[in-house]
Design a protein around this motif. Structure first.
Motif, PDB file in Angstrom:
ATOM      1  N   SER A 137       2.744 -13.093  -4.078  1.00 50.40           N
ATOM      2  CA  SER A 137       2.175 -12.710  -5.375  1.00 50.40           C
ATOM      3  C   SER A 137       0.736 -13.176  -5.563  1.00 50.40           C
ATOM      4  CB  SER A 137       3.052 -13.269  -6.497  1.00 50.40           C
ATOM      5  OG  SER A 137       3.161 -14.690  -6.393  1.00 50.40           O
ATOM      6  N   ASP A 138       0.247 -14.033  -4.664  1.00 43.15           N
ATOM      7  CA  ASP A 138      -1.110 -14.555  -4.808  1.00 43.15           C
ATOM      8  C   ASP A 138      -2.144 -13.702  -4.084  1.00 43.15           C
ATOM      9  OD1 ASP A 138       0.050 -15.250  -2.371  1.00 43.15           O
ATOM     10  OD2 ASP A 138      -1.198 -17.053  -2.137  1.00 43.15           O
ATOM     11  N   VAL A 139      -1.726 -12.567  -3.507  1.00 44.87           N
ATOM     12  CA  VAL A 139      -2.660 -11.677  -2.814  1.00 44.87           C
ATOM     13  C   VAL A 139      -2.496 -10.266  -3.351  1.00 44.87           C
ATOM     14  CG1 VAL A 139      -2.549 -13.090  -0.720  1.00 44.87           C
ATOM     15  CG2 VAL A 139      -1.102 -11.056  -0.917  1.00 44.87           C
ATOM     16  N   ASN A 140      -3.516  -9.443  -3.161  1.00 40.80           N
ATOM     17  CA  ASN A 140      -3.432  -8.033  -3.522  1.00 40.80           C
ATOM     18  C   ASN A 140      -2.824  -7.241  -2.376  1.00 40.80           C
ATOM     19  OD1 ASN A 140      -4.475  -8.152  -6.132  1.00 40.80           O
ATOM     20  ND2 ASN A 140      -6.597  -7.986  -5.413  1.00 40.80           N
ATOM     21  N   HIS A 141      -2.076  -6.223  -2.722  1.00 35.23           N
ATOM     22  CA  HIS A 141      -1.422  -5.381  -1.728  1.00 35.23           C
ATOM     23  C   HIS A 141      -1.886  -3.943  -1.940  1.00 35.23           C
ATOM     24  CE1 HIS A 141       1.621  -8.510  -0.585  1.00 35.23           C
ATOM     25  NE2 HIS A 141       1.240  -8.960  -1.770  1.00 35.23           N
ATOM     26  N   TYR A 142      -2.446  -3.344  -0.890  1.00 32.99           N
ATOM     27  CA  TYR A 142      -2.974  -1.987  -0.962  1.00 32.99           C
ATOM     28  C   TYR A 142      -2.185  -1.084  -0.018  1.00 32.99           C
ATOM     29  CZ  TYR A 142      -6.948  -4.307  -3.198  1.00 32.99           C
ATOM     30  OH  TYR A 142      -7.745  -5.050  -4.031  1.00 32.99           O
ATOM     31  N   VAL A 143      -1.640   0.001  -0.573  1.00 29.42           N
ATOM     32  CA  VAL A 143      -0.866   0.955   0.219  1.00 29.42           C
ATOM     33  C   VAL A 143      -1.667   2.238   0.340  1.00 29.42           C
ATOM     34  CG1 VAL A 143       1.345   2.141   0.484  1.00 29.42           C
ATOM     35  CG2 VAL A 143       1.232  -0.030  -0.783  1.00 29.42           C
ATOM     36  N   PHE A 144      -1.902   2.675   1.573  1.00 28.28           N
ATOM     37  CA  PHE A 144      -2.619   3.924   1.829  1.00 28.28           C
ATOM     38  C   PHE A 144      -1.634   4.938   2.396  1.00 28.28           C
ATOM     39  CE2 PHE A 144      -5.708   0.517   1.974  1.00 28.28           C
ATOM     40  CZ  PHE A 144      -6.700   1.000   1.119  1.00 28.28           C
TER      41      PHE A 144
ATOM     42  N   LEU B 129      -0.198  -4.670  -6.779  1.00 31.07           N
ATOM     43  CA  LEU B 129       0.076  -3.632  -5.791  1.00 31.07           C
ATOM     44  C   LEU B 129      -0.602  -2.328  -6.218  1.00 31.07           C
ATOM     45  CD1 LEU B 129       3.574  -3.085  -4.168  1.00 31.07           C
ATOM     46  CD2 LEU B 129       1.966  -1.231  -4.490  1.00 31.07           C
ATOM     47  N   PHE B 130      -1.361  -1.742  -5.278  1.00 36.78           N
ATOM     48  CA  PHE B 130      -2.144  -0.549  -5.585  1.00 36.78           C
ATOM     49  C   PHE B 130      -1.898   0.512  -4.504  1.00 36.78           C
ATOM     50  CE2 PHE B 130      -4.235  -4.465  -6.777  1.00 36.78           C
ATOM     51  CZ  PHE B 130      -4.453  -4.287  -8.134  1.00 36.78           C
ATOM     52  N   VAL B 131      -1.578   1.724  -4.947  1.00 37.21           N
ATOM     53  CA  VAL B 131      -1.251   2.809  -4.022  1.00 37.21           C
ATOM     54  C   VAL B 131      -2.353   3.858  -4.043  1.00 37.21           C
ATOM     55  CG1 VAL B 131       0.438   4.569  -3.388  1.00 37.21           C
ATOM     56  CG2 VAL B 131       1.218   2.404  -4.394  1.00 37.21           C
ATOM     57  N   TYR B 132      -2.869   4.189  -2.862  1.00 37.14           N
ATOM     58  CA  TYR B 132      -3.893   5.216  -2.704  1.00 37.14           C
ATOM     59  C   TYR B 132      -3.327   6.363  -1.858  1.00 37.14           C
ATOM     60  CZ  TYR B 132      -7.375   1.814  -4.307  1.00 37.14           C
ATOM     61  OH  TYR B 132      -8.102   0.899  -5.037  1.00 37.14           O
ATOM     62  N   TYR B 133      -3.379   7.570  -2.398  1.00 42.52           N
ATOM     63  CA  TYR B 133      -2.925   8.746  -1.650  1.00 42.52           C
ATOM     64  C   TYR B 133      -4.135   9.407  -0.984  1.00 42.52           C
ATOM     65  CZ  TYR B 133       1.641   8.240  -3.773  1.00 42.52           C
ATOM     66  OH  TYR B 133       2.862   7.754  -4.150  1.00 42.52           O
ATOM     67  N   ILE B 134      -4.021   9.611   0.325  1.00 40.59           N
ATOM     68  CA  ILE B 134      -5.130  10.133   1.126  1.00 40.59           C
ATOM     69  C   ILE B 134      -4.762  11.533   1.612  1.00 40.59           C
ATOM     70  CG2 ILE B 134      -6.686   9.673   3.056  1.00 40.59           C
ATOM     71  CD1 ILE B 134      -6.651   7.446   0.941  1.00 40.59           C
ATOM     72  N   TYR B 135      -5.376  12.543   1.022  1.00 39.57           N
ATOM     73  CA  TYR B 135      -5.045  13.919   1.400  1.00 39.57           C
ATOM     74  C   TYR B 135      -5.772  14.327   2.678  1.00 39.57           C
ATOM     75  CZ  TYR B 135      -4.568  18.966   1.325  1.00 39.57           C
ATOM     76  OH  TYR B 135      -4.290  20.267   1.673  1.00 39.57           O
ATOM     77  N   PHE B 136      -5.040  15.012   3.573  1.00 41.91           N
ATOM     78  CA  PHE B 136      -5.672  15.625   4.746  1.00 41.91           C
ATOM     79  C   PHE B 136      -5.172  17.050   4.891  1.00 41.91           C
ATOM     80  CE2 PHE B 136      -1.776  13.751   6.422  1.00 41.91           C
ATOM     81  CZ  PHE B 136      -1.297  14.708   7.304  1.00 41.91           C
TER      82      PHE B 136
END
Length: 372
Positions: free
Chosen positions: A29-36, A55-62
């Motif tokens: 919980s003491d770190v940021n989590h990034y989901v791509f 927690l942060f979610v990024y959607y990457i379109y291709f």
């Protein structure tokens, strides 16, 4: 601030991944989590929504056509992730990456490792073995490099690990290769049942899963049809699709009265009852990473039949899981006949001990070797 990064192209279609990442965000919980999440189909966009302050979610379109050009696709996704990170001031130098597939996600993790020296670990999936390792000859130098530079290479099943070792061009460092199962949702362990096969008066064979060619529904039907010629004391139920799907996949015009079809069940309580009232779960998939339905069924006192060298093969030797040749109708039919009459009992506490390996707490703790 330290960060953990996840590259997960199947995030939108797999709740196991989103649940695991959420649990990791809670543990660390003491770190940021990034989901791509690379995606090319808007149907999967934001399908698995998870809510957490760190927690942060990024959607990457291709573009869809890029899947036919895996190297160009990887560069395209890599630079789109870079752009989003620069825009949001996300730094890759002080963190670690978990790639959820060896090639599609792992190659992007490798790029970040080469440029920013970000440590990473990768998973091996069925698609890696059946497509990229087998046919991607031009990718093999990069596949070797992914394995060489990764900290750990994770396998959701022992069958995958065994198949991975067949490829001479891949890194086989014993210290890197780790069994890392998907976690079984706590619901199943909190509601664990027991085995008492002969107490089930109305015998039933059950299929649960997607109605597609890989799941081998035609063989399920053929094996049960063959058995039904000699004994009429059981029923077969398909769960997960439509009547028309079954007719098409099995090449039939009508369904016998001892066969029933149920659409996909999203309610766990309803699915639990299906497992408990069934003697056998029969899912002889041609390709299977782990197969959570096998673990769900076992937790509810239901025998499972799976394919050799796939899914949960090599994990249990306890009398409740059996491997078959998915193309051998007679072998499957004979095993069904035997298991319907098998006298097998196992209490719930003993069964829970055998399945605790797949508990969310245990699985999350296994990640500590990498993230701590």
């Amino acid at each position: 601030m330290k960060s953990n990064f996840y590259i997960c192209n199947n995030f939108g279609g797999n709740k196991v991944h989103s649940e695991t990442i959420l649990n990791l965000a809670q543990k660390y919980s003491d770190v940021n989590h990034y989901v791509f999440v690379p995606y090319n189909n808007k149907i999967t966009l934001e399908k698995n929504f998870i809510n957490s302050e760190n927690l942060f979610v990024y959607y990457i379109y291709f573009y869809k056509f890029l899947k036919f050009f895996p190297l160009f696709k990887s560069f395209f996704i890599f630079f789109k992730i870079l752009f989003k990170c620069k825009r949001d001031n996300i730094e890759w130098g002080n963190g670690k990456i978990l790639a959820y597939t060896f090639w599609s996600d792992g190659i992007i993790a490798l790029y970040f490792n080469l440029i920013f020296s970000t440590p990473f670990s990768v998973f091996v999936r069925v698609t890696d073995l059946s497509i990229f390792f087998k046919y991607g000859y031009h990718l093999r130098p990069l596949l070797y490099l992914i394995g060489k530079r990764s900290e750990y290479i994770y396998f959701p099943s022992l069958a995958l690990k065994k198949n991975y070792l067949k490829y001479s061009f891949l890194n086989k460092s014993i210290n890197k290769l780790c069994f890392m199962p998907n976690s079984l949702n706590d619901f199943w362990l909190n509601n664990i049942f027991h085995f008492n096969n002969l107490i089930k008066v109305n015998k039933k064979i059950l299929f649960v899963g997607s109605f597609d060619e890989n799941k081998n529904l035609n063989q399920v039907f053929k094996a049960c049809l063959s058995l039904h010629d000699s004994r009429k004391d059981f029923k077969l139920e398909f769960v997960g699709g439509s009547l028309n799907n079954i007719k098409t996949l099995c090449g039939i015009n009508s369904i016998p009265d001892w066969v029933s079809i149920t659409e996909k069940i999203n309610n766990k309580e309803d699915l639990l009852l299906k497992y408990r009232e069934s003697n056998i779960l029969l899912v002889p998939s041609f390709l299977e990473t782990l197969g959570m339905v096998y673990l769900e069924a076992i937790s509810q006192g239901c025998f499972v039949i799976h394919s050799k060298n796939q899914g949960i093969d090599y994990l249990f030797n306890d009398g409740f899981s059996y491997a078959v040749d998915p193309t051998n109708t007679q072998e499957i039919s004979c095993l069904l006949d035997k298991l319907l009459d098998k006298d097998f009992q196992l209490d719930s506490s003993s069964l829970k001990e055998k399945l605790n390996l797949f508990s969310s707490v245990n699985v999350i703790n296994l990640y500590s070797r990498f993230f701590d």
